[in-house]
Design a protein around this motif. Structure first.
Motif, PDB file in Angstrom:
ATOM      1  N   GLN A 415      92.920 -61.041   3.753  1.00 46.11           N
ATOM      2  CA  GLN A 415      92.531 -62.066   3.576  1.00 46.11           C
ATOM      3  C   GLN A 415      93.270 -63.740   4.351  1.00 46.11           C
ATOM      4  OE1 GLN A 415      90.799 -62.112  -0.325  1.00 46.11           O
ATOM      5  NE2 GLN A 415      89.066 -61.615   0.861  1.00 46.11           N
ATOM      6  N   LEU A 416      94.458 -63.926   3.368  1.00 49.59           N
ATOM      7  CA  LEU A 416      94.884 -64.839   3.589  1.00 49.59           C
ATOM      8  C   LEU A 416      96.104 -64.547   5.196  1.00 49.59           C
ATOM      9  CD1 LEU A 416      97.593 -66.789   2.425  1.00 49.59           C
ATOM     10  CD2 LEU A 416      98.981 -65.293   2.586  1.00 49.59           C
ATOM     11  N   LYS A 417      95.860 -63.403   5.673  1.00 46.00           N
ATOM     12  CA  LYS A 417      96.654 -63.827   7.585  1.00 46.00           C
ATOM     13  C   LYS A 417      95.051 -64.334   8.048  1.00 46.00           C
ATOM     14  CE  LYS A 417      97.444 -60.455  10.991  1.00 46.00           C
ATOM     15  NZ  LYS A 417      97.124 -59.252  11.858  1.00 46.00           N
ATOM     16  N   PHE A 418      93.674 -63.710   8.469  1.00 45.51           N
ATOM     17  CA  PHE A 418      92.667 -64.236   8.772  1.00 45.51           C
ATOM     18  C   PHE A 418      92.354 -65.809   8.119  1.00 45.51           C
ATOM     19  CE2 PHE A 418      90.874 -59.683   8.085  1.00 45.51           C
ATOM     20  CZ  PHE A 418      92.095 -59.225   8.817  1.00 45.51           C
ATOM     21  N   GLN A 419      92.915 -65.637   7.345  1.00 42.92           N
ATOM     22  CA  GLN A 419      92.721 -67.576   6.800  1.00 42.92           C
ATOM     23  C   GLN A 419      93.583 -68.124   7.915  1.00 42.92           C
ATOM     24  OE1 GLN A 419      92.872 -67.156   2.730  1.00 42.92           O
ATOM     25  NE2 GLN A 419      90.998 -68.295   2.433  1.00 42.92           N
ATOM     26  N   MET A 420      95.217 -68.061   7.399  1.00 43.37           N
ATOM     27  CA  MET A 420      96.090 -68.400   8.061  1.00 43.37           C
ATOM     28  C   MET A 420      95.779 -68.942   9.496  1.00 43.37           C
ATOM     29  SD  MET A 420      98.310 -69.761   5.827  1.00 43.37           S
ATOM     30  CE  MET A 420      99.112 -69.580   4.418  1.00 43.37           C
ATOM     31  N   ASN A 421      95.582 -67.366  10.361  1.00 43.76           N
ATOM     32  CA  ASN A 421      94.765 -67.522  11.457  1.00 43.76           C
ATOM     33  C   ASN A 421      94.102 -68.566  12.873  1.00 43.76           C
ATOM     34  OD1 ASN A 421      97.302 -65.937  12.228  1.00 43.76           O
ATOM     35  ND2 ASN A 421      95.895 -63.315  12.240  1.00 43.76           N
ATOM     36  N   GLN A 422      92.909 -69.008  11.422  1.00 43.24           N
ATOM     37  CA  GLN A 422      91.657 -69.501  11.269  1.00 43.24           C
ATOM     38  C   GLN A 422      92.264 -70.738  11.173  1.00 43.24           C
ATOM     39  OE1 GLN A 422      88.546 -69.705   9.229  1.00 43.24           O
ATOM     40  NE2 GLN A 422      87.084 -69.765  10.546  1.00 43.24           N
ATOM     41  N   ILE A 423      93.227 -71.108  10.026  1.00 40.88           N
ATOM     42  CA  ILE A 423      93.251 -72.946  10.832  1.00 40.88           C
ATOM     43  C   ILE A 423      94.885 -72.967  12.245  1.00 40.88           C
ATOM     44  CG2 ILE A 423      95.313 -73.776   9.076  1.00 40.88           C
ATOM     45  CD1 ILE A 423      94.180 -72.718   6.640  1.00 40.88           C
ATOM     46  N   GLU A 424      95.425 -72.051  11.992  1.00 41.53           N
ATOM     47  CA  GLU A 424      95.935 -72.451  13.374  1.00 41.53           C
ATOM     48  C   GLU A 424      94.919 -72.268  14.629  1.00 41.53           C
ATOM     49  OE1 GLU A 424      99.303 -73.147  15.217  1.00 41.53           O
ATOM     50  OE2 GLU A 424      98.947 -72.464  13.093  1.00 41.53           O
TER      51      GLU A 424
END
Length: 442
Positions: A415-424
């Motif tokens: 989840q954290l990875k997907f959230q960070m990627n989404q922000i990026e």
């Protein structure tokens, strides 16, 4: 590493508030989970209201940068200097004055010549001064494009730095939420340890994961300060001034239409057109300067009276108007200058074509990267929904007492990875948009 007794004391301390209100495991989970996300939601709303009140508009910040940036002022001063050269070239050659004294006085019929005074003014050929003014004006016009280019680059740099700060802040917010979520999981794990459904190792793993997030949060905080310094320097102000960015940035439903034809009118290319024109004016000036120069003068010769003689012109001074012509006969300077101008025009055209190819490449890359960022954003949103579903399944398994905290950590990490990627992806979308605007905006 915490011992089992330490873990038990931590568990009792953190769990005391909930223990008196819980009846079963379902009530325990529901209360903790709801408490955590309500607090996060209230915190988010509070921060959102602060950003609305104290947030700084990107347009206002860009305007401040345009007003204060020293590089813009440098180019404006260079343009003013180039413009002032128009007045410099609007002049005639210096007037020549001469004084001569006859050491050996020549005798004439009217008397001996004592001294001579002369004045002469050379005049350029017709249209020479106008050609100089046109050449100086052409150079000033080319210099003006440097101001336009610098302003565009500054707008792009300020915008990109702003979006970088936004992404950093958004990532810190995500980390804060995930740290709080892990604290909730830690309480669940402590409860499971108490009833014999989990081991102390699960609690330690959750705590180690929190430590990693705290470390990442600290790194992001330092990166924010570094980027904030860069942003403030673009605005030419104190580096410690806090920059408040918007709280939420979403992708637009549709991309704006890009007019690639506008690329041909980009200031970087227009500058080459003006440079080419300045070379043309340089050649016109060269041809004018190769023309003859005409000089007009006046000589005055003092004549002394002849003694013991009486006639009408005795001691009459001499006044002699003069006309002179300056012609370039054995000078190859002007022919060489003509050849240089021809080569310089070819050089300017080659530079323009090279720069056009570079700008087209940048534009295509920016367009494709922006499309890719939208695709990535959709993919990350889909992955987040699926990760949430997986999380719900894991949490429901807590009711049966079969929760696996290793799986919980794996899902939380995803989840954290997907959230960070989404922000990026959001950051990439807007950064590429600034590049597109730089290249196509009129």
């Amino acid at each position: 590493m915490k011992t089992k007794s330490n873990i038990s004391s931590i568990k009792k301390h953190r769990f005391s508030f909930f223990a008196n209100q819980l009846v079963n495991k379902r009530t325990l989970y529901f209360t903790l989970y709801t408490f955590n996300f309500k607090s996060v939601l209230l915190c988010g709303l509070f921060l959102f209201s602060i950003n609305i009140i104290d947030g700084q508009s990107l347009n206002d910040l860009v305007n401040k940068a345009l007003d204060n940036n020293p590089e813009i002022k440098k180019f404006e001063l260079q343009y003013r200097i180039a413009s002032e050269k128009v007045n410099e070239v609007n002049t005639l050659p210096n007037t020549e004055f001469g004084v001569g004294y006859f050491v050996s006085e020549p005798e004439t019929r009217t008397g001996a010549q004592r001294f001579k005074v002369s004045a002469k003014q050379m005049l350029p050929w017709f249209g020479n001064i106008t050609a100089r003014e046109n050449y100086a004006s052409a150079l000033a016009d080319a210099k003006y494009e440097d101001i336009v280019i610098a302003k565009r680059k500054l707008i792009a740099s300020v915008s990109q730095s702003y979006y970088t700060l936004y992404a950093n802040t958004a990532k810190q917010d995500v980390l804060t939420e995930n740290i709080k979520l892990l604290e909730t999981y830690e309480i669940l794990a402590l409860t499971s340890v108490e009833v014999g459904k989990a081991s102390a190792v699960d609690v330690l793993r959750l705590q180690m994961r929190q430590n990693e997030m705290q470390q990442l949060f600290g790194v992001l905080s330092q990166q924010f300060l570094a980027e904030q310094t860069n942003f403030n320097m673009l605005l030419n102000r104190d580096k410690a001034i806090n920059v408040n960015v918007i709280n939420e940035l979403n992708l637009p439903s549709e991309d704006f239409e890009i007019t690639t034809e506008n690329l041909a009118l980009h200031p970087e290319l227009l500058k080459y057109d003006k440079l080419y024109y300045s070379v043309e004016q340089s050649e016109l000036l060269n041809q004018k300067e190769s023309s003859p120069m005409i000089g007009f003068g006046l000589d005055y010769i003092n004549v002394e009276n002849r003694p013991n003689m009486n006639f009408s012109d005795n001691g009459k001074d001499i006044i002699m108007p003069t006309v002179s012509v300056s012609i370039s006969i054995f000078n190859k300077t002007y022919k060489s200058q003509t050849k240089q101008n021809e080569l310089q025009q070819k050089e300017v055209l080659a530079q323009k074509q090279y720069r056009l190819n570079t700008l087209e490449t940048l534009l295509d890359k920016a367009i494709n990267d922006r499309i890719s960022s939208r695709i990535s954003h959709k993919t990350q949103a889909k992955n987040l929904r699926q990760a949430k579903n997986a999380e719900d399944i894991l949490i429901k398994s807590y009711e049966t007492g079969t929760i696996d905290f290793n799986d919980v950590l794996d899902i939380q990490e995803l989840q954290l990875k997907f959230q960070m990627n989404q922000i990026e992806s959001v950051k990439t979308y807007y950064v590429q948009t600034t590049i597109i605007n730089y290249l196509t905006q009129q």
